[in-house]
Design a protein around this motif. Sequence first.
Motif, PDB file in Angstrom:
ATOM      1  N   HIS A 170      38.178  44.785  46.008  1.00 29.81           N
ATOM      2  CA  HIS A 170      37.813  44.380  47.371  1.00 29.81           C
ATOM      3  C   HIS A 170      38.172  42.919  47.633  1.00 29.81           C
ATOM      4  O   HIS A 170      38.547  42.566  48.759  1.00 29.81           O
ATOM      5  N   ASP A 171      38.068  42.089  46.623  1.00 32.65           N
ATOM      6  CA  ASP A 171      38.511  40.699  46.792  1.00 32.65           C
ATOM      7  C   ASP A 171      40.007  40.657  47.093  1.00 32.65           C
ATOM      8  O   ASP A 171      40.461  39.896  47.967  1.00 32.65           O
ATOM      9  N   ALA A 172      40.778  41.460  46.388  1.00 27.86           N
ATOM     10  CA  ALA A 172      42.216  41.521  46.635  1.00 27.86           C
ATOM     11  C   ALA A 172      42.509  42.100  48.017  1.00 27.86           C
ATOM     12  O   ALA A 172      43.442  41.655  48.704  1.00 27.86           O
ATOM     13  N   GLU A 215      40.861  41.820  50.779  1.00 26.70           N
ATOM     14  CA  GLU A 215      40.655  40.846  51.850  1.00 26.70           C
ATOM     15  C   GLU A 215      41.930  40.073  52.143  1.00 26.70           C
ATOM     16  O   GLU A 215      42.188  39.684  53.290  1.00 26.70           O
ATOM     17  N   ILE A 216      42.733  39.845  51.133  1.00 22.57           N
ATOM     18  CA  ILE A 216      43.999  39.125  51.306  1.00 22.57           C
ATOM     19  C   ILE A 216      45.126  40.091  51.661  1.00 22.57           C
ATOM     20  O   ILE A 216      45.913  39.843  52.579  1.00 22.57           O
ATOM     21  N   TRP A 217      45.181  41.186  50.962  1.00 19.18           N
ATOM     22  CA  TRP A 217      46.337  42.076  51.041  1.00 19.18           C
ATOM     23  C   TRP A 217      46.431  42.816  52.369  1.00 19.18           C
ATOM     24  O   TRP A 217      47.521  43.072  52.878  1.00 19.18           O
ATOM     25  N   ASP A 232      34.781  45.843  42.697  1.00 15.66           N
ATOM     26  CA  ASP A 232      34.476  44.523  43.265  1.00 15.66           C
ATOM     27  C   ASP A 232      35.722  43.641  43.291  1.00 15.66           C
ATOM     28  O   ASP A 232      35.998  42.961  44.294  1.00 15.66           O
ATOM     29  N   ARG A 233      36.471  43.647  42.208  1.00 21.27           N
ATOM     30  CA  ARG A 233      37.693  42.833  42.164  1.00 21.27           C
ATOM     31  C   ARG A 233      38.729  43.353  43.159  1.00 21.27           C
ATOM     32  O   ARG A 233      39.447  42.574  43.805  1.00 21.27           O
ATOM     33  N   PRO A 240      47.833  38.794  45.461  1.00 21.87           N
ATOM     34  CA  PRO A 240      46.500  38.504  44.926  1.00 21.87           C
ATOM     35  C   PRO A 240      46.279  39.151  43.562  1.00 21.87           C
ATOM     36  O   PRO A 240      46.846  40.204  43.252  1.00 21.87           O
ATOM     37  N   GLU A 241      45.455  38.495  42.766  1.00 17.86           N
ATOM     38  CA  GLU A 241      45.111  39.056  41.460  1.00 17.86           C
ATOM     39  C   GLU A 241      44.334  40.355  41.656  1.00 17.86           C
ATOM     40  O   GLU A 241      43.661  40.543  42.665  1.00 17.86           O
ATOM     41  N   HIS A 242      44.458  41.256  40.705  1.00 21.44           N
ATOM     42  CA  HIS A 242      43.732  42.527  40.710  1.00 21.44           C
ATOM     43  C   HIS A 242      44.201  43.482  41.808  1.00 21.44           C
ATOM     44  O   HIS A 242      43.438  44.345  42.249  1.00 21.44           O
TER      45      HIS A 242
END
Length: 505
Positions: free
Chosen positions: A58-60, A62-64, A55-56, A206-208
Motif C-alpha cells: 500500500h505504501d508503494a 500511493e506512489i505508483w 502494508d508495504r 517505489p520499493e516493494h
Amino acid sequence: MSTIPQHDELAKRTGHLLAACGAKVTNGDQMARTPITGGSLGAAGAAGDIGAAVDRAHDAFEIWRTTPAPVRGNVVRRLGELLREHKSQLGELVSIEAGKIRSEGLGEVQEMIDICDFAVGLSRQLHGLTIASERPGHRLMETWHPMGPVGVISAFNFPVAVWSWNAALAIVAGDPVIWKPSDKTPLTALACGALFQQAARENGAPEHLLQVVLGGGKQGADLAAHEGVPIVSATGSTAMGRKVAPVVAARFGRAILELGGNNAAIVAPSADLDLAVRGIVFSAAGTAGQRCTTLRRLIVHRSVHDEIVEKVAKAYESLPIGDPLADGTLVGPLIDGGSFDRMQAALETAQGDGGTVVAGGDRALDDEAPDAFYARPAIVTMPGQTEIVRSETFAPILYAMAYDDLDDAIALHNEVPQGLASSIFTTDLREAETFIGAAGSDCGIANVNIGPSGAEIGGAFGGEKETGGGRESGSDAWKGYMRRQTNTVNYSRDLPLAQGVNFDV
C-alpha cells in the motif's frame, strides 16, 4: 535414453544460476528440491508475513497509482530486457526446479518476455470510451484506474510464466504485486523477483512494487482473506479455487481464477491424421502431462479410432524419457511421488471401468533415480466417459473414446465440469466452424487443427465452468486489474437531469 545427472552437481549448478540472476537465498523453513533426482536443493528462505507485505504494498501504491502509465511501462520494458539477457539461466532453473525439458523451460521464459512486450505497448493504450450524452452541454465517458495490491498465487507447473501474465499487466495498470509462488518452486520466483527489483531500481520505481512471499497454504489463505488486497489471481486445482473464491467474494474482492482443465480433442474422419498425431502427442505428453491445457480426452470418429490409437501408442513408445536438461529428451519427471501415485490410482480405476491400457503408464528410470518419478505416458481406450475420465488427473494419461456423429462428439466433449481448452482436427469447414461456434465447444479456448496445449500472449487465457472464468494475458484481460469509472462532465450553464426528470427548486 538420457542419464540422470549427479545430484551434487545439479545443486551446485542451481546456486550458480541463482547468483547469475542476482538472487540471494537465505536460510529458513522453506525448502527447494528438484524432481530430476528427487533430492533437496537446500533452504529457499523463510515463510513470509502476508500482513506486513500488504502494508508495504500500500505504501508503494500511493506512489505508483499516480505515476503515468507510460512511465510505469518503463519498468516492464527493462524487465523484458533483463529476461532476454538471462533467458538461458532462467530456463535452466525452470527445468531443474519444475522438471521441464530444456526447450519448454526456455519457452516459459520467452512467454515472460512476450508479455512484457505486450504490456509495454499496453501502457500507452489504457483507454476508455467517450459516450454520447442525452443532455446538451454534457460529456459522458469512462476512465480506468488502478485498484491496489494484486495477490498472485501461482502453481508449480508454470512457475514463472503465469506470474508474469498477471504481474506485467498489473504493474502497467498501477498495481503493486504480492507473489506467493508454489512451495514446490520457490527458487525460480526468487530469481524473477531479483530481476524485477533491478528493473524497478533502475527506473526509480517505489520499493516493494513486487514482493515474493514464500510459504504454503497458510500464506495463500492469508493473501486471499486480506481486505487490503482487492484482486487475487489464483492458478491451481479446482479444489484450491473452491477455497479461494468464496473467501475473496465474502469480502467483495475480485478473483481471477485459472483452475483445472480436462481438455479434449475431437478427430474427425476428414482430419489430416499425421498432423493430428503430432498435435495429440505433444499436447498429451508434453510437460509430462502437467499442463492445465494438457490433452486428457481423445474423442475419435469410429472410422479412424483404431488407426489413431495405434499411431499415438507407437509414438509414445519412442518418446525419450529422462533428464530434462539433456538434448533429445522429450518427457521429464513428474513433480513428485504423489503425482505418480495419483496416476497409478487413476489407471487402476479406468481399467476397473472397462478401460484398456494400450501403452505406457508404468514408472521409468527408478533404478537410476530411485527418489525421482519418471512415468511413461499412457493411452487408455475407454468404452465411454466414466467418472475417472471426467476428473482431471495431473499426469500423462490420455483416454481415447469413439464417436459416430459430430453432435454426439461435441456433447461428449462438453459433458465434463471443466472448460479450459479444446480442439478439433478436421478439414471440413462446416465441422470447424460448428466447433468454435455457439453450439460447439463450451471452453474458453477452442482450436482447429492444433492441440489444446499452448497459447499465444495476444489472446486472453482462461476457461469456463470449474476452470473459474478468469482471464489473463492478452486481449482486454488488463481490465481485470483496474476499476472502471463512469464520468459525466457538465460544461453548460444549465442543469438538465437525465430521463427528462423535473426537479425545480
